[in-house]
Design a protein around this motif. Sequence first.
Motif, PDB file in Angstrom:
ATOM      1  N   MET A 136       0.842  -1.198   0.000  1.00 35.65           N
ATOM      2  CA  MET A 136       0.000   0.000   0.000  1.00 35.65           C
ATOM      3  C   MET A 136       0.879   1.250   0.000  1.00 35.65           C
ATOM      4  SD  MET A 136      -2.664   1.388   2.933  1.00 35.65           S
ATOM      5  CE  MET A 136      -3.652  -0.097   2.901  1.00 35.65           C
ATOM      6  N   THR A 137       0.581   2.188  -0.878  1.00 37.08           N
ATOM      7  CA  THR A 137       1.320   3.439  -0.924  1.00 37.08           C
ATOM      8  C   THR A 137       0.700   4.449   0.035  1.00 37.08           C
ATOM      9  OG1 THR A 137      -0.029   4.406  -2.674  1.00 37.08           O
ATOM     10  CG2 THR A 137       1.850   3.033  -3.350  1.00 37.08           C
ATOM     11  N   HIS A 138       1.430   5.528   0.285  1.00 29.99           N
ATOM     12  CA  HIS A 138       0.910   6.581   1.139  1.00 29.99           C
ATOM     13  C   HIS A 138      -0.368   7.172   0.538  1.00 29.99           C
ATOM     14  CE1 HIS A 138       1.452  10.830   2.993  1.00 29.99           C
ATOM     15  NE2 HIS A 138       0.734  10.080   3.784  1.00 29.99           N
ATOM     16  N   LYS A 139      -0.366   7.373  -0.757  1.00 27.58           N
ATOM     17  CA  LYS A 139      -1.540   7.931  -1.419  1.00 27.58           C
ATOM     18  C   LYS A 139      -2.740   7.001  -1.270  1.00 27.58           C
ATOM     19  CE  LYS A 139      -3.278   9.564  -5.863  1.00 27.58           C
ATOM     20  NZ  LYS A 139      -2.999   9.749  -7.321  1.00 27.58           N
ATOM     21  N   GLU A 140      -2.524   5.706  -1.438  1.00 26.90           N
ATOM     22  CA  GLU A 140      -3.622   4.745  -1.305  1.00 26.90           C
ATOM     23  C   GLU A 140      -4.180   4.742   0.118  1.00 26.90           C
ATOM     24  OE1 GLU A 140      -2.202   1.468  -4.675  1.00 26.90           O
ATOM     25  OE2 GLU A 140      -1.546   1.274  -2.578  1.00 26.90           O
ATOM     26  N   TYR A 141      -3.306   4.914   1.089  1.00 29.42           N
ATOM     27  CA  TYR A 141      -3.770   4.978   2.477  1.00 29.42           C
ATOM     28  C   TYR A 141      -4.664   6.198   2.679  1.00 29.42           C
ATOM     29  CZ  TYR A 141      -3.712   6.005   7.451  1.00 29.42           C
ATOM     30  OH  TYR A 141      -4.086   6.319   8.738  1.00 29.42           O
ATOM     31  N   LEU A 142      -4.249   7.353   2.156  1.00 32.60           N
ATOM     32  CA  LEU A 142      -5.051   8.567   2.303  1.00 32.60           C
ATOM     33  C   LEU A 142      -6.391   8.430   1.590  1.00 32.60           C
ATOM     34  CD1 LEU A 142      -2.267  11.286   1.815  1.00 32.60           C
ATOM     35  CD2 LEU A 142      -3.351  10.584   3.972  1.00 32.60           C
ATOM     36  N   GLU A 143      -6.403   7.739   0.484  1.00 33.14           N
ATOM     37  CA  GLU A 143      -7.659   7.522  -0.247  1.00 33.14           C
ATOM     38  C   GLU A 143      -8.627   6.678   0.570  1.00 33.14           C
ATOM     39  OE1 GLU A 143      -5.924   7.769  -4.841  1.00 33.14           O
ATOM     40  OE2 GLU A 143      -6.161   5.821  -3.834  1.00 33.14           O
ATOM     41  N   LEU A 144      -8.088   5.753   1.375  1.00 34.66           N
ATOM     42  CA  LEU A 144      -8.940   4.934   2.235  1.00 34.66           C
ATOM     43  C   LEU A 144      -9.648   5.767   3.296  1.00 34.66           C
ATOM     44  CD1 LEU A 144      -6.719   1.767   2.856  1.00 34.66           C
ATOM     45  CD2 LEU A 144      -8.772   1.936   1.423  1.00 34.66           C
ATOM     46  N   LEU A 145      -9.113   6.944   3.583  1.00 30.76           N
ATOM     47  CA  LEU A 145      -9.715   7.816   4.586  1.00 30.76           C
ATOM     48  C   LEU A 145     -10.840   8.661   4.010  1.00 30.76           C
ATOM     49  CD1 LEU A 145      -6.456   9.087   6.365  1.00 30.76           C
ATOM     50  CD2 LEU A 145      -7.904   7.135   6.974  1.00 30.76           C
ATOM     51  N   ASN A 146     -11.116   8.462   2.712  1.00 30.77           N
ATOM     52  CA  ASN A 146     -12.190   9.194   2.020  1.00 30.77           C
ATOM     53  C   ASN A 146     -11.969  10.707   2.031  1.00 30.77           C
ATOM     54  OD1 ASN A 146     -13.749   6.853   1.363  1.00 30.77           O
ATOM     55  ND2 ASN A 146     -14.518   6.799   3.471  1.00 30.77           N
ATOM     56  N   LEU A 147     -10.705  11.094   1.921  1.00 30.11           N
ATOM     57  CA  LEU A 147     -10.382  12.511   1.848  1.00 30.11           C
ATOM     58  C   LEU A 147     -10.612  13.020   0.433  1.00 30.11           C
ATOM     59  CD1 LEU A 147      -7.014  12.477   3.847  1.00 30.11           C
ATOM     60  CD2 LEU A 147      -9.270  13.119   4.710  1.00 30.11           C
ATOM     61  N   ALA A 148     -10.860  14.312   0.320  1.00 24.82           N
ATOM     62  CA  ALA A 148     -11.032  14.917  -0.991  1.00 24.82           C
ATOM     63  C   ALA A 148      -9.731  14.833  -1.775  1.00 24.82           C
ATOM     64  CB  ALA A 148     -11.465  16.378  -0.842  1.00 24.82           C
ATOM     65  N   THR A 149      -9.845  14.775  -3.091  1.00 25.27           N
ATOM     66  CA  THR A 149      -8.659  14.669  -3.941  1.00 25.27           C
ATOM     67  C   THR A 149      -7.691  15.824  -3.701  1.00 25.27           C
ATOM     68  OG1 THR A 149      -9.956  13.547  -5.648  1.00 25.27           O
ATOM     69  CG2 THR A 149      -7.853  14.485  -6.322  1.00 25.27           C
ATOM     70  N   SER A 150      -8.237  17.036  -3.544  1.00 26.02           N
ATOM     71  CA  SER A 150      -7.383  18.199  -3.303  1.00 26.02           C
ATOM     72  C   SER A 150      -6.680  18.088  -1.948  1.00 26.02           C
ATOM     73  CB  SER A 150      -8.219  19.482  -3.351  1.00 26.02           C
ATOM     74  OG  SER A 150      -9.269  19.441  -2.387  1.00 26.02           O
ATOM     75  N   THR A 151      -7.364  17.527  -0.958  1.00 25.82           N
ATOM     76  CA  THR A 151      -6.765  17.354   0.363  1.00 25.82           C
ATOM     77  C   THR A 151      -5.627  16.343   0.311  1.00 25.82           C
ATOM     78  OG1 THR A 151      -8.871  17.863   1.457  1.00 25.82           O
ATOM     79  CG2 THR A 151      -7.209  16.691   2.763  1.00 25.82           C
ATOM     80  N   ILE A 152      -5.838  15.275  -0.440  1.00 29.73           N
ATOM     81  CA  ILE A 152      -4.788  14.255  -0.581  1.00 29.73           C
ATOM     82  C   ILE A 152      -3.556  14.856  -1.231  1.00 29.73           C
ATOM     83  CG2 ILE A 152      -4.168  12.113  -1.788  1.00 29.73           C
ATOM     84  CD1 ILE A 152      -7.053  11.176  -1.353  1.00 29.73           C
ATOM     85  N   ARG A 153      -3.767  15.665  -2.267  1.00 29.41           N
ATOM     86  CA  ARG A 153      -2.626  16.308  -2.929  1.00 29.41           C
ATOM     87  C   ARG A 153      -1.868  17.200  -1.948  1.00 29.41           C
ATOM     88  NH1 ARG A 153      -6.124  17.092  -7.546  1.00 29.41           N
ATOM     89  NH2 ARG A 153      -6.531  19.224  -6.797  1.00 29.41           N
ATOM     90  N   THR A 154      -2.623  17.947  -1.139  1.00 25.80           N
ATOM     91  CA  THR A 154      -1.995  18.831  -0.154  1.00 25.80           C
ATOM     92  C   THR A 154      -1.216  18.029   0.888  1.00 25.80           C
ATOM     93  OG1 THR A 154      -3.747  20.486  -0.417  1.00 25.80           O
ATOM     94  CG2 THR A 154      -2.427  20.587   1.598  1.00 25.80           C
ATOM     95  N   TYR A 155      -1.804  16.934   1.350  1.00 28.91           N
ATOM     96  CA  TYR A 155      -1.149  16.098   2.345  1.00 28.91           C
ATOM     97  C   TYR A 155       0.147  15.491   1.801  1.00 28.91           C
ATOM     98  CZ  TYR A 155      -4.635  16.133   6.091  1.00 28.91           C
ATOM     99  OH  TYR A 155      -5.436  16.504   7.137  1.00 28.91           O
ATOM    100  N   ILE A 156       0.104  15.032   0.578  1.00 30.32           N
ATOM    101  CA  ILE A 156       1.305  14.432  -0.014  1.00 30.32           C
ATOM    102  C   ILE A 156       2.394  15.479  -0.184  1.00 30.32           C
ATOM    103  CG2 ILE A 156       2.232  13.377  -2.119  1.00 30.32           C
ATOM    104  CD1 ILE A 156      -0.394  11.861  -2.386  1.00 30.32           C
ATOM    105  N   ARG A 157       2.015  16.662  -0.639  1.00 27.87           N
ATOM    106  CA  ARG A 157       2.998  17.736  -0.809  1.00 27.87           C
ATOM    107  C   ARG A 157       3.595  18.138   0.538  1.00 27.87           C
ATOM    108  NH1 ARG A 157       0.004  20.740  -3.484  1.00 27.87           N
ATOM    109  NH2 ARG A 157      -0.779  22.111  -1.832  1.00 27.87           N
ATOM    110  N   SER A 158       2.735  18.251   1.562  1.00 30.63           N
ATOM    111  CA  SER A 158       3.223  18.626   2.894  1.00 30.63           C
ATOM    112  C   SER A 158       4.080  17.521   3.503  1.00 30.63           C
ATOM    113  CB  SER A 158       2.038  18.938   3.821  1.00 30.63           C
ATOM    114  OG  SER A 158       1.308  20.056   3.360  1.00 30.63           O
ATOM    115  N   THR A 159       3.714  16.279   3.231  1.00 26.92           N
ATOM    116  CA  THR A 159       4.524  15.154   3.714  1.00 26.92           C
ATOM    117  C   THR A 159       5.901  15.187   3.074  1.00 26.92           C
ATOM    118  OG1 THR A 159       2.551  13.788   4.026  1.00 26.92           O
ATOM    119  CG2 THR A 159       4.671  12.642   3.928  1.00 26.92           C
ATOM    120  N   ASP A 160       5.958  15.510   1.794  1.00 27.70           N
ATOM    121  CA  ASP A 160       7.245  15.619   1.109  1.00 27.70           C
ATOM    122  C   ASP A 160       8.114  16.694   1.755  1.00 27.70           C
ATOM    123  OD1 ASP A 160       6.644  13.610  -0.668  1.00 27.70           O
ATOM    124  OD2 ASP A 160       5.969  14.961  -2.264  1.00 27.70           O
TER     125      ASP A 160
END
Length: 289
Positions: free
Chosen positions: A1-25
């Motif tokens: 499972m990738t980090h992105k796939e985990y965030l998708e399991l949380l039913n977050l909005a696509t824009s929120t997932i992008r923000t989370y991944i960028r902030s995680t980076d």
Amino acid sequence: MTHKEYLELLNLATSTIRTYIRSTDDFLHWLKKESLADKDVRYGDLLVYIRYLTNKGQSKNYINHQLGVVRHYYNYLIKIRKIKDNPAANLFVKGTVRRLPHDILSEDELHNVYRQYPVSGIIGKRNKVILGLIIYQGLNSRDMAKLEPAHVNLHEGKVFVPGSRRVNSRTMELHGHQVLDMQEYITKTRRLILEVTEKQSDSLFISIGTSDRFQNIMMKLFQNIRKYAPHVKNINQLRSSVITNWLAKHNLREVQYKVGHKYVSSTELYQQSNLEDLQKDIRSFHPMK
């Protein structure tokens, strides 16, 4: 499972997932600069990260958001079984908040905590030696759990503290009274503990119970301390007091060596002004109710 796939399991909005991944980076980039692996990060490292963001002029709202991102990332690492505990969990919870120890004890108060510790039997003698290493050498639980008898040079009155990926090794001088107590512990008390428990161990400090976890020794030690010094909370408070007192007498780099910090920014956190500022920040992030 990738980090992105985990965030998708949380039913977050696509824009929120992008923000989370960028902030995680951004967070992972900071870890790389600090030569820290994500799985090795501890609570204290995150306090340094907060200070880093504060010094960059980031707002409290931004820092609070970034802590949420970090929490999600470590929940993901737990999910894929890379780590067991989330080091950011207690930085954002309702109710009791874990903060930097703020009840700094003076050198005299630390000495009194040591002097008043009751020495009764082999456990009391062992614990008195451990308490001395906390109060006079500023060692933490991980330091002492790695110690072996061979690391103690009684002739020179010194103890070698092994390093790791997280901390530097260093050699610390023992006080005169510590040398005598340590000599008795190594030559007599430790041998008696091994005989009583029928254990075989290379560790300097041996537990009496069936478990070999050093944390069990520490738990019993502080239960005894609180009987005569209820103002003493835990080893972090004692160690923070030791480091803060050192900084009042020695230069920053000297204290960095004594503590074993790889980065001077970690030692700077214990300067009194930084302690007070960071406590205010954390109280702002998590107002007590």
